[in-house]
Scaffold this motif. Structure first.
Motif, short mmCIF file in Angstrom:
data_model
loop_
_atom_site.label_atom_id
_atom_site.label_comp_id
_atom_site.label_asym_id
_atom_site.label_seq_id
_atom_site.Cartn_x
_atom_site.Cartn_y
_atom_site.Cartn_z
N ALA A 44 80.96 12.27 -88.72
CA ALA A 44 82.28 11.83 -88.49
C ALA A 44 82.98 11.79 -87.28
CB ALA A 44 83.11 13.10 -89.42
N ASN A 94 81.82 8.39 -86.13
CA ASN A 94 82.76 7.34 -86.59
C ASN A 94 84.11 7.26 -86.06
OD1 ASN A 94 80.67 6.64 -88.31
ND2 ASN A 94 81.39 7.79 -90.06
N ASN A 95 84.39 8.58 -85.70
CA ASN A 95 85.86 8.52 -85.21
C ASN A 95 85.84 8.01 -83.59
OD1 ASN A 95 88.05 11.67 -86.12
ND2 ASN A 95 88.46 9.52 -85.47
N PHE A 101 85.87 4.20 -84.27
CA PHE A 101 87.14 3.85 -84.60
C PHE A 101 88.20 3.72 -83.33
CE2 PHE A 101 91.31 4.48 -86.98
CZ PHE A 101 91.26 3.60 -88.05
N LEU A 109 83.65 0.49 -91.70
CA LEU A 109 84.39 1.37 -90.62
C LEU A 109 85.06 0.11 -89.61
CD1 LEU A 109 85.16 4.07 -89.57
CD2 LEU A 109 83.25 3.90 -87.91
N ASN A 165 94.01 8.04 -83.20
CA ASN A 165 92.75 7.62 -83.67
C ASN A 165 92.27 8.94 -84.18
OD1 ASN A 165 91.96 4.52 -82.13
ND2 ASN A 165 93.41 5.26 -83.81
N PHE A 166 91.89 10.11 -83.33
CA PHE A 166 91.22 11.28 -83.57
C PHE A 166 92.03 12.10 -84.60
CE2 PHE A 166 88.42 9.78 -80.35
CZ PHE A 166 87.17 10.46 -80.70
N THR A 188 82.33 5.62 -93.68
CA THR A 188 83.86 5.49 -92.98
C THR A 188 84.20 6.88 -92.85
OG1 THR A 188 84.90 5.27 -95.27
CG2 THR A 188 84.23 3.29 -93.73
N ASP A 189 83.57 8.04 -92.83
CA ASP A 189 84.12 9.44 -92.82
C ASP A 189 84.36 9.74 -91.55
OD1 ASP A 189 84.59 11.90 -93.85
OD2 ASP A 189 82.52 12.46 -93.53
N ILE A 190 85.62 10.24 -91.21
CA ILE A 190 86.28 10.54 -89.93
C ILE A 190 86.53 12.06 -90.10
CG2 ILE A 190 86.75 7.95 -89.09
CD1 ILE A 190 89.66 8.92 -89.79
#
Length: 306
Positions: A71, A74-75, A78, A162, A230-231, A251-253
């Motif tokens: 996660a 991915n974050n 992002f 993502l 974003n976070f 797409t897990d954040i």
């Protein structure tokens, strides 16, 4: 005899409502979350103090650490997409819209900013329809320009999902950096621009040599706002891909990971204590990023301020 200064009680009166609301909605829940992360349930379902044991589990237990680091990665991606795509586009749009000779600039500003005020639910649902390989309009639009071979179910592939969602978020929020930079460009004194023109610095050269250094503090503010936003992201991923953040958690954040852990989802039971631990980890990640900006970057940008 020196005259005593009057106590300005009106300052406290005006600040009190905002301070009380902020304390009730932000400070108290924050300390409640920090406190909850230090406890857990024993075999008898009694609440016991465990100190940092939950953090040891989060970072050391493979069942938790794998999901957390996935996660977090991915974050980070992002955020990187927003920094590399959203903010440069916002700066470019602001530079174009600040051109005095541009006609209908107000219309363009409004049109670009409108997606910012749309609901995440509307944006996520509409883009899922657009990109659907079954009934979406994206395949037809690409076919109209001879590029149908490039179409793929981007939201359904692990390697693209993502990035696709990040670009959708860029489309929605590019108006914010655009407006902030636009305001910064308008705040540059006319004397500076006139002096540059007298020296023969015009057009794109004027932007790179004169305007860009002067708006660096605003770019820094936009960067830290992008980082924090974003976070803290959650809504778009949840609407478009659900709490499981598919496909296969691609797409897990941190926001969706926190939601599943705290509230539970499908067969997964909710664990408020581990959920609070994840929320605390998110808080310190954001805090470290903000402190780095304030002490390592902002101090160097002050010399560009008027």
């Amino acid at each position: 005899m020196a005259q005593r200064k009057a106590v300005r009680w009106h300052i406290a009166v005006f600040l009190a409502p905002a301070v009380l609301v902020y304390t009730a909605l932000m400070i108290v829940p924050l300390f409640g979350t920090l406190n909850l992360s230090l406890f857990n349930l024993d075999g008898a379902k009694a609440r016991v103090f465990v100190g940092l044991a939950n953090f040891v589990t989060l970072f050391g237990d493979p069942r938790w650490s794998a999901a957390f680091w996935n996660a977090l990665a991915n974050n980070a991606w992002f955020f990187v997409v927003h920094m590399l795509v959203q903010n440069p586009i916002g700066i470019a749009l602001a530079a174009i819209l600040s051109t005095p000779k541009l006609r209908m600039a107000a219309f363009y500003r409004t049109a670009i900013f409108i997606p910012t005020i749309l609901s995440f639910v509307i944006v996520g649902f509409v883009w899922k329809l657009i990109l659907s390989p079954i009934w979406g309009i994206a395949p037809g639009m690409l076919d109209a320009v001879g590029l149908k071979s490039l179409f793929a179910p981007w939201l359904g592939k692990e390697e693209y999902a993502l990035t696709t969602l990040a670009l959708i978020s860029v489309w929605q929020f590019v108006g914010i950096p655009m407006m902030l930079i636009y305001a910064a460009l308008l705040s540059i004194p006319d004397e500076v621009i006139e002096a540059a023109e007298m020296d023969g610095v015009t057009g794109a050269s004027q932007f790179w040599k004169i305007k860009l250094p002067l708006i660096l503090p605003s770019i820094g503010i936009i960067s830290i706002l992008t980082f924090v936003g974003n976070f803290n992201a959650f809504d778009l991923i949840y609407v478009a891909q659900g709490a499981l953040a598919g496909p296969n958690f691609a797409t897990d954040i941190l926001g969706t990971f926190l939601y599943r852990t705290f509230f539970g989802f499908q067969l997964q039971l909710g664990d408020p204590h581990m959920g609070a631990t994840i929320a605390t980890a998110m808080f310190f990640i954001i805090l470290i990023g903000v402190c780095f900006y304030l002490f390592a970057i902002q101090t160097r940008l002050r010399r560009y301020q008027f």
